[in-house]
Scaffold this motif. Structure first.
Motif, PDB file in Angstrom:
ATOM      1  N   TRP A   1       3.084   0.054   1.050  1.00 10.36           N
ATOM      2  CA  TRP A   1       2.447   1.193   1.715  1.00 10.36           C
ATOM      3  C   TRP A   1       1.613   2.042   0.779  1.00 10.36           C
ATOM      4  N   ARG A   6       5.964   5.641   6.964  1.00  9.54           N
ATOM      5  CA  ARG A   6       6.147   4.190   7.089  1.00  9.54           C
ATOM      6  C   ARG A   6       7.207   3.699   6.114  1.00  9.54           C
ATOM      7  N   GLU A  19      10.834   1.939   7.161  1.00 12.30           N
ATOM      8  CA  GLU A  19      11.260   0.628   6.669  1.00 12.30           C
ATOM      9  C   GLU A  19      12.552   0.709   5.870  1.00 12.30           C
TER      10      GLU A  19
END
Length: 148
Positions: free
Chosen positions: A106, A84, A88
């Motif tokens: 995260w 993740r 990003e």
């Protein structure tokens, strides 16, 4: 289940052995898949205890499900959190957000731990990865981060 057991009974396996194996296989697929999807959706805040509780299983059984795939629950969650972050960092929509804000979002509160894990997984530091994928959009040094 009986049809399945009957099909394999001729191979020297007892009905009970075949049923137990099939139930264990179905259970692992069902609960392992559910735990994985739960972990992916809320990976920043999730813990093995939270996954187990949400699926009405013990933490030990959850670990057993992942162990069948030669994974650990914590390792899987860490991989998902890193993925993740990587996504990003490469996404122009998140260019205004600092690397620190992304890692914290995260579930990586420690910059050094995050940097080492990211580099070990992707071969470059998070900052270098961002420069390579959307360097022209990344916030300049010293510019306050307004993204929340």
């Amino acid at each position: 289940m009986l049809a399945y057991a009957a099909a394999y009974a001729g191979r020297g396996q007892t009905w009970m052995t075949v049923c137990r194996a099939k139930l264990a296989e179905q259970d692992a697929e069902l609960l392992g898949g559910a735990a994985r999807s739960f972990g992916v959706d809320r990976v920043g805040q999730v813990t093995p205890a939270l996954i187990a509780s949400a699926h009405h299983i013990s933490v030990r059984y959850l670990h057993c499900l992942f162990q069948q795939d030669k994974h650990t629950v914590s390792g899987f969650l860490r991989e998902q959190r890193l993925e993740r972050c990587r996504a990003e960092l490469a996404d122009p929509a998140h260019a205004a957000r600092s690397v620190g804000a992304i890692r914290a979002r995260w579930g990586f509160p420690d910059a050094a731990v995050f940097g080492r894990a990211f580099k070990r997984t992707y071969g470059v530091s998070p900052g270098e990865y961002r420069k390579r994928h959307c360097g022209h959009l990344a916030p300049a040094a010293g510019v306050p981060n307004t993204a929340k």
